[in-house]
Write a protein that holds these residues in place. Sequence first.
Motif, PDB file in Angstrom:
ATOM      1  N   ASN A  32     -26.163  -3.424 -25.292  1.00 44.42           N
ATOM      2  CA  ASN A  32     -25.001  -3.447 -24.415  1.00 44.42           C
ATOM      3  C   ASN A  32     -24.394  -2.052 -24.318  1.00 44.42           C
ATOM      4  O   ASN A  32     -24.484  -1.251 -25.248  1.00 44.42           O
ATOM      5  CB  ASN A  32     -23.943  -4.424 -24.933  1.00 44.42           C
ATOM      6  CG  ASN A  32     -24.396  -5.864 -24.844  1.00 44.42           C
ATOM      7  OD1 ASN A  32     -25.014  -6.382 -25.757  1.00 44.42           O
ATOM      8  ND2 ASN A  32     -24.092  -6.513 -23.735  1.00 44.42           N
ATOM      9  N   SER A  33     -23.743  -1.803 -23.170  1.00 47.71           N
ATOM     10  CA  SER A  33     -23.014  -0.548 -22.990  1.00 47.71           C
ATOM     11  C   SER A  33     -21.714  -0.849 -22.262  1.00 47.71           C
ATOM     12  O   SER A  33     -21.720  -1.527 -21.224  1.00 47.71           O
ATOM     13  CB  SER A  33     -23.841   0.457 -22.177  1.00 47.71           C
ATOM     14  OG  SER A  33     -23.069   1.617 -21.905  1.00 47.71           O
ATOM     15  N   ALA A 147     -26.590  -8.484 -13.480  1.00 52.19           N
ATOM     16  CA  ALA A 147     -25.138  -8.501 -13.323  1.00 52.19           C
ATOM     17  C   ALA A 147     -24.513  -7.494 -14.285  1.00 52.19           C
ATOM     18  O   ALA A 147     -25.030  -7.244 -15.375  1.00 52.19           O
ATOM     19  CB  ALA A 147     -24.602  -9.902 -13.603  1.00 52.19           C
ATOM     20  N   ALA A 148     -23.407  -6.900 -13.854  1.00 56.26           N
ATOM     21  CA  ALA A 148     -22.716  -5.923 -14.700  1.00 56.26           C
ATOM     22  C   ALA A 148     -22.364  -6.544 -16.050  1.00 56.26           C
ATOM     23  O   ALA A 148     -21.923  -7.687 -16.125  1.00 56.26           O
ATOM     24  CB  ALA A 148     -21.457  -5.439 -13.995  1.00 56.26           C
ATOM     25  N   GLY A 149     -22.583  -5.783 -17.118  1.00 58.33           N
ATOM     26  CA  GLY A 149     -22.268  -6.257 -18.455  1.00 58.33           C
ATOM     27  C   GLY A 149     -23.384  -7.013 -19.139  1.00 58.33           C
ATOM     28  O   GLY A 149     -23.237  -7.411 -20.304  1.00 58.33           O
ATOM     29  N   SER A 150     -24.512  -7.221 -18.431  1.00 60.89           N
ATOM     30  CA  SER A 150     -25.639  -7.928 -19.059  1.00 60.89           C
ATOM     31  C   SER A 150     -26.294  -7.038 -20.113  1.00 60.89           C
ATOM     32  O   SER A 150     -26.329  -5.810 -19.964  1.00 60.89           O
ATOM     33  CB  SER A 150     -26.677  -8.308 -17.995  1.00 60.89           C
ATOM     34  OG  SER A 150     -26.136  -9.166 -17.029  1.00 60.89           O
ATOM     35  N   PRO A 151     -26.837  -7.634 -21.176  1.00 60.59           N
ATOM     36  CA  PRO A 151     -27.558  -6.826 -22.180  1.00 60.59           C
ATOM     37  C   PRO A 151     -28.817  -6.217 -21.566  1.00 60.59           C
ATOM     38  O   PRO A 151     -29.507  -6.859 -20.775  1.00 60.59           O
ATOM     39  CB  PRO A 151     -27.911  -7.848 -23.266  1.00 60.59           C
ATOM     40  CG  PRO A 151     -26.995  -9.003 -23.043  1.00 60.59           C
ATOM     41  CD  PRO A 151     -26.740  -9.046 -21.571  1.00 60.59           C
ATOM     42  N   TYR A 152     -29.088  -4.989 -21.915  1.00 59.07           N
ATOM     43  CA  TYR A 152     -30.305  -4.327 -21.441  1.00 59.07           C
ATOM     44  C   TYR A 152     -31.486  -4.767 -22.299  1.00 59.07           C
ATOM     45  O   TYR A 152     -31.382  -4.817 -23.539  1.00 59.07           O
ATOM     46  CB  TYR A 152     -30.167  -2.813 -21.525  1.00 59.07           C
ATOM     47  CG  TYR A 152     -29.047  -2.249 -20.697  1.00 59.07           C
ATOM     48  CD1 TYR A 152     -29.141  -2.200 -19.310  1.00 59.07           C
ATOM     49  CD2 TYR A 152     -27.886  -1.758 -21.297  1.00 59.07           C
ATOM     50  CE1 TYR A 152     -28.108  -1.675 -18.539  1.00 59.07           C
ATOM     51  CE2 TYR A 152     -26.858  -1.234 -20.549  1.00 59.07           C
ATOM     52  CZ  TYR A 152     -26.967  -1.196 -19.165  1.00 59.07           C
ATOM     53  OH  TYR A 152     -25.943  -0.681 -18.417  1.00 59.07           O
ATOM     54  N   PRO A 153     -32.629  -5.077 -21.702  1.00 62.40           N
ATOM     55  CA  PRO A 153     -33.797  -5.464 -22.500  1.00 62.40           C
ATOM     56  C   PRO A 153     -34.381  -4.294 -23.287  1.00 62.40           C
ATOM     57  O   PRO A 153     -34.925  -4.489 -24.373  1.00 62.40           O
ATOM     58  CB  PRO A 153     -34.788  -5.981 -21.461  1.00 62.40           C
ATOM     59  CG  PRO A 153     -34.388  -5.316 -20.183  1.00 62.40           C
ATOM     60  CD  PRO A 153     -32.897  -5.177 -20.256  1.00 62.40           C
ATOM     61  N   PHE A 154     -34.269  -3.068 -22.751  1.00 63.76           N
ATOM     62  CA  PHE A 154     -34.830  -1.892 -23.412  1.00 63.76           C
ATOM     63  C   PHE A 154     -33.886  -0.713 -23.252  1.00 63.76           C
ATOM     64  O   PHE A 154     -33.115  -0.637 -22.288  1.00 63.76           O
ATOM     65  CB  PHE A 154     -36.196  -1.543 -22.818  1.00 63.76           C
ATOM     66  CG  PHE A 154     -37.134  -2.708 -22.741  1.00 63.76           C
ATOM     67  CD1 PHE A 154     -37.627  -3.298 -23.901  1.00 63.76           C
ATOM     68  CD2 PHE A 154     -37.504  -3.247 -21.521  1.00 63.76           C
ATOM     69  CE1 PHE A 154     -38.475  -4.390 -23.835  1.00 63.76           C
ATOM     70  CE2 PHE A 154     -38.347  -4.336 -21.440  1.00 63.76           C
ATOM     71  CZ  PHE A 154     -38.836  -4.916 -22.598  1.00 63.76           C
ATOM     72  N   ASP A 155     -33.968   0.219 -24.183  1.00 63.89           N
ATOM     73  CA  ASP A 155     -33.135   1.405 -24.096  1.00 63.89           C
ATOM     74  C   ASP A 155     -33.915   2.552 -23.459  1.00 63.89           C
ATOM     75  O   ASP A 155     -35.104   2.425 -23.142  1.00 63.89           O
ATOM     76  CB  ASP A 155     -32.595   1.800 -25.470  1.00 63.89           C
ATOM     77  CG  ASP A 155     -33.697   2.107 -26.476  1.00 63.89           C
ATOM     78  OD1 ASP A 155     -34.872   2.239 -26.069  1.00 63.89           O
ATOM     79  OD2 ASP A 155     -33.376   2.218 -27.684  1.00 63.89           O
ATOM     80  N   ALA A 156     -33.225   3.688 -23.279  1.00 63.62           N
ATOM     81  CA  ALA A 156     -33.837   4.829 -22.607  1.00 63.62           C
ATOM     82  C   ALA A 156     -35.049   5.343 -23.365  1.00 63.62           C
ATOM     83  O   ALA A 156     -36.060   5.738 -22.775  1.00 63.62           O
ATOM     84  CB  ALA A 156     -32.810   5.943 -22.430  1.00 63.62           C
ATOM     85  N   SER A 157     -34.978   5.338 -24.690  1.00 57.77           N
ATOM     86  CA  SER A 157     -36.095   5.819 -25.495  1.00 57.77           C
ATOM     87  C   SER A 157     -37.342   4.973 -25.275  1.00 57.77           C
ATOM     88  O   SER A 157     -38.459   5.499 -25.183  1.00 57.77           O
ATOM     89  CB  SER A 157     -35.701   5.807 -26.977  1.00 57.77           C
ATOM     90  OG  SER A 157     -36.777   6.222 -27.790  1.00 57.77           O
TER      91      SER A 157
END
Length: 253
Positions: A32-33, A147-157
């Motif tokens: 999350n961010s 949708a805004a606020g949804s958890p991201y499945p993967f990060d930038a790395s």
Amino acid sequence: MQSGSRVRRITAIALGILMLMSPAPLAFAAINSPLPVNWTVQAGVQAADGVFAAAFLPNSITIDAGDSVSFSGVGQSIYLPPVGKLMPPPWTSSLHAFGGDVYDGSHAVASGVLTTVPYRLTFVKPGTYVYFDPVHPGMEGVVIVQAAGSPYPFDASSYNSVAAHEAEVDLAAGEQALAKVRAKVMDNANGTRTYIEDVDLPDADGVQTALEPLAGSAIHGSVTLTPQPNANDPNGTYAILVQLAGGVLETDT
């Protein structure tokens, strides 16, 4: 050099889809961010020998509404059509930027030809969006907007790891294909060297081969074979241009 580079690009474009068959493994992680995130996608990558991987890296990325994606590249173009219209326009219509830097799927946007400055586009509406590079046919990618606020499945790395793997697979496929069409070299007993070039290449503008110096000689150069339209000759005609360190010789066969 232009003809050889074009052949390399054509080869890599034709094989770019292979990288999708060998994805790098990803570990699922809900991230999350609290603030919008700017993600990065590389538009193509070129090896030192000129092989160009015509692909967006990573090919697919999942973001949240309100996030942006920065597309980096030189000579590529980013085009997103309105939702429901998947076909890209003629490449000439995407040479200049239009549509702004915010995309909601209701209208087309284009980056124009990328330079050293990334093209940053903000996605404000959930959906699955396919985008194209009209300058390089067959080059396309996907942005999945949650949708805004949804958890991201993967990060930038994780996405960077995928992009690196996709580039490695794509460039390797291009190198393998080029190995089949590179000139065969035969050293002769009289101290000369013969280059055997396969010019039966579909959709090729021409073939360029580097002429390496023989032992004890500093003379080097290149030979370029360019197809010449000839309706009366079904076998085709090629113009041969030989460039050496000491001059230029041109002849038609």
